[in-house]
Write a protein that holds these residues in place. Structure first.
Motif, PDB file in Angstrom:
ATOM      1  N   GLY A 287       0.547  -0.924   0.120  1.00  0.00           N
ATOM      2  CA  GLY A 287      -0.388  -0.263   0.425  1.00  0.00           C
ATOM      3  C   GLY A 287       0.856   1.244   0.097  1.00  0.00           C
ATOM      4  O   GLY A 287       0.266   2.320   0.127  1.00  0.00           O
ATOM      5  N   VAL A 288       2.044   0.822   0.162  1.00  0.00           N
ATOM      6  CA  VAL A 288       3.463   2.089  -0.019  1.00  0.00           C
ATOM      7  C   VAL A 288       3.201   2.959  -1.155  1.00  0.00           C
ATOM      8  O   VAL A 288       3.858   2.028  -2.156  1.00  0.00           O
ATOM      9  CB  VAL A 288       4.790   2.180   0.591  1.00  0.00           C
ATOM     10  N   SER A 289       2.769   4.091  -1.377  1.00  0.00           N
ATOM     11  CA  SER A 289       2.958   4.715  -3.315  1.00  0.00           C
ATOM     12  C   SER A 289       4.242   4.802  -3.568  1.00  0.00           C
ATOM     13  O   SER A 289       4.993   4.879  -2.594  1.00  0.00           O
ATOM     14  CB  SER A 289       1.967   6.283  -3.305  1.00  0.00           C
ATOM     15  N   ARG A 290       4.292   3.887  -4.617  1.00  0.00           N
ATOM     16  CA  ARG A 290       5.598   3.844  -5.641  1.00  0.00           C
ATOM     17  C   ARG A 290       6.110   5.499  -5.819  1.00  0.00           C
ATOM     18  O   ARG A 290       7.663   5.326  -5.473  1.00  0.00           O
ATOM     19  CB  ARG A 290       5.246   3.766  -6.629  1.00  0.00           C
ATOM     20  N   SER A 291       5.306   6.556  -5.293  1.00  0.00           N
ATOM     21  CA  SER A 291       5.750   7.467  -5.516  1.00  0.00           C
ATOM     22  C   SER A 291       7.059   8.123  -4.687  1.00  0.00           C
ATOM     23  O   SER A 291       7.762   8.714  -5.024  1.00  0.00           O
ATOM     24  CB  SER A 291       4.750   8.774  -5.776  1.00  0.00           C
ATOM     25  N   GLU A 311       9.422   3.174   4.229  1.00  0.00           N
ATOM     26  CA  GLU A 311       7.821   1.891   3.930  1.00  0.00           C
ATOM     27  C   GLU A 311       7.208   1.284   5.406  1.00  0.00           C
ATOM     28  O   GLU A 311       5.925   1.835   5.308  1.00  0.00           O
ATOM     29  CB  GLU A 311       8.956   0.228   3.212  1.00  0.00           C
TER      30      GLU A 311
END
Lengths: 396, 245
Positions: A287-291, A311
């Motif tokens: 769920g940690v956004s890639r950006s 993260e």
């Protein structure tokens, strides 16, 4: 016009949930408040509030009940409802202790007085009103922890003051005080220790599943299947392998590993804990956004720095939710450990079922529920505090 | 890969069926686990009847719990029941902190030994997953869809029946699946208060130190759980596919 307006106005002044709670409280007032038994295993005879208490105290409880009903039914501020619920609960708890002295003939040590269904129903209604008020007050996480600590302190005071010493539950406790605390320590060690061990195993495993996509489906489906084996059977199945380990691995016996007892229960509890911890770690990290991760890389963070500083903190609320599920579940399942000699509060529950002595069952069940509830409130507060602080950081 | 998965499910189902119909065929496999010439296959009650009883108890409790939890979830997501929502959620959560063994033991004086306290415990445990998922499913229906349904002249009941429930169905079914699987495991513990479930086999094994009994009881429950879980997942997949088309 006024005829039409009246029902609208009254429905706005009447709290519909409160009416439901008031009905529960009235039922509690009708049911027997305390049970008198000639000895600890015969069925009890119930007495209503008027029969179970001296007249003055019965009248006091009646008065408190009327105030409670009014606070429940009317639309009053949540703080008033909370006070009314807490007051009725406190008074009912104090007076049920008094009824023991009132109902027991002097000098009779066989007779037992236990709280009756009326007491439990009345307390349930009081708890419902207090809980509803607390939900409406929308306390911040620390506030909820403070309420919990206060409630536990009051309960401790009630038990320590001796107000309940006449009740059968504490008579059962009195005859096995040392055993109670020993089993309590065992229960806590089993439940918390297994969750700690599962975290040590499950967090790295979850991380690995997150990084290595091909591993994920396999690991999760194995853990899923493990989860389907019922607890008693898993406890039983581990007896054999652990007995073998104890007999054949040097030093295992010195560590306390043996076929029956706490070791198979501990291993089984760790096994049950793995699925929620691993899957929540995977979900949380996914769920940690890639950006965000890219930005951290752009800032020159190394891989391990990204993991520990970005993260993991962002995934923490989801991971902690998994730990909360597991902890509450393990506190409950640890009662079953008593069946294979693993100890814990389940010992009293199963002894009580065997002797049909319900006070003994309660001596095992009540602290278990209390422990599970406390753990749930504390960890819920921690999850909320963590996700709140993540959100604040994101806004900055 | 999918073919392989289906093949092993069918093999599991067949294996379970043959084991329940003719357990004596498997005696040589379990025999090494026994000691002192104890029987290798549980012979107190037939495994088939215990399995059917176990399934019936789980089914009845899951059905009752699902019906009540779904009804409550529908109620608290209507405007008239909205004030009950936060409270019912807190109550369902607190209920989950009661360990199953405690619920079983404490209801024995009210209901006696046997199936009745087990049913009650399973019923109470089954409520939360269905309730939470039904809430998530029903409140996840996008307001635009609800508005469109309202605009086309549907009454509240029609919107619920024709729009909201069908859209929420896969999520609700997932809740019922969780509830059924939890009940299946908990029904085993019911044998500590003399319910006629597969737990009887496990407990008999624990009491007599016969690992073969423990293993067969545990394996049957695990196989049932895997098969039921898969059946639910299959129906959920079909429902989702129909919604997508």
């Amino acid at each position: 016009m006024s005829v039409l307006a009246a029902p609208v106005a009254s429905s706005r002044r009447v709290d519909r949930l409160g009416v439901l709670i008031a009905l529960v409280a009235i039922l509690g007032a009708i049911l027997p408040f305390a049970l008198f038994r000639a000895n600890r295993i015969v069925p009890g005879e119930g007495g209503g509030i008027a029969a179970a208490l001296p007249p003055a105290e019965a009248a006091l409880l009646g008065l408190a009940l009327l105030c409670f009903l009014a606070a429940a039914v009317l639309r009053v501020p949540a703080a008033v409802k909370l006070a009314a619920g807490a007051a009725l609960l406190a008074l009912a708890c104090l007076l049920v202790g008094r009824s023991a002295g009132f109902l027991t003939p002097p000098g009779n040590s066989f007779a037992r007085v236990a709280p009756g269904s009326g007491f439990w129903t009345l307390s349930f209604a009081a708890l419902l009103l207090a809980a509803d008020a607390l939900v409406r007050l929308r306390l911040p996480p620390l506030g909820r922890v403070a309420v919990l600590v206060l409630a536990l302190a009051l309960l401790g005071l009630l038990l320590w003051s001796g107000a309940w010493d006449g009740l059968s539950l504490l008579k059962e406790y009195g005859t096995r005080t040392e055993r109670f605390w020993a089993e309590g320590r065992r229960h806590v060690a089993l439940a918390f220790g297994s969750v700690a061990a599962a975290c040590l195993l499950g967090l790295p495993l979850g991380l690995l599943c997150h990084r290595v996509g091909r591993l994920r489906a396999g690991v999760l489906s194995v853990l899923n299947i493990l989860q389907t084996v019922p607890s008693i059977a898993l406890f039983g199945l581990l007896i054999g392998p652990l007995a073998w380990v104890a007999a054949n691995v040097p030093g295992a016996r010195a560590l306390g590993i043996s076929g029956i007892g706490a070791a198979p229960a501990f291993v089984a509890l760790v096994g049950y804990s793995l699925l929620p911890i691993v899957s929540n770690t995977v979900v949380g990290l996914a769920g940690v956004s890639r950006s965000v991760v890219e930005a951290a890389r752009g800032m020159g963070m190394r891989r391990s720095q990204r993991l520990f500083r970005v993260e993991l903190p962002l995934a923490a609320p989801v991971v902690l939710t998994g730990i909360r599920i597991v902890l509450v579940q393990n506190i409950g399942i640890a009662t079953v450990a008593a069946l294979i000699g693993g100890g814990g509060f389940g010992v009293f529950v199963f002894q009580g079922v065997g002797q049909t002595a319900m006070d003994l069952v309660l001596l095992g069940a009540a602290p278990t529920v209390l422990l599970a509830f406390t753990a749930a409130v504390l960890l819920d507060a921690a999850v909320e505090a963590l996700s709140g602080s993540n959100r604040r950081k994101a806004e900055r | 890969m999918r073919l392989l998965g289906a093949a092993w499910r069918i093999a599991l189902l067949l294996g379970l069926g043959v084991f329940l119909a003719r357990p004596d065929l498997f005696a040589p496999i379990f025999a090494p686990l026994t000691r002192f010439d104890a029987p290798a296959i549980y012979d107190g009650t037939s495994l088939l009847s215990l399995t059917l009883n176990h399934l019936a108890l789980t089914f009845a409790a899951t059905l009752a719990a699902s019906a009540l939890a779904l009804g409550l979830a529908v109620l608290v997501t209507r405007p008239a029941g909205a004030e009950f929502l936060p409270f019912s959620r807190a109550l369902a959560n607190a209920g989950q902190t009661f360990p199953p063994v405690a619920v079983l033991a404490l209801t024995v004086p009210l209901l006696g030994f046997g199936a009745a306290p087990t049913f009650l415990a399973l019923f109470l445990y089954g409520l939360l997953p269905v309730f939470e998922n039904a809430l998530a499913g029903l409140s996840g229906v996008s307001p635009g869809v609800s508005e469109a349904a309202r605009g086309s002249g549907m009454t509240g009941l029609q919107r619920l029946r024709l729009v909201e429930l069908p859209l929420a169905a896969p999520v609700i079914l997932a809740g019922i699946r969780l509830s059924a699987i939890v009940s299946l495991g908990t029904a085993t513990v019911g044998s500590t208060v003399a319910a006629k479930t597969l737990g009887e086999v496990v407990i008999a094994g624990l009491l007599s130190g016969n690992t073969a009994f423990v293993l067969q009881g545990g394996l049957i429950v695990a196989a049932l759980a895997i098969l039921i879980n898969d059946a639910f997942l299959w129906v959920e997949g079909r429902l989702r596919a129909r919604l997508a088309s």
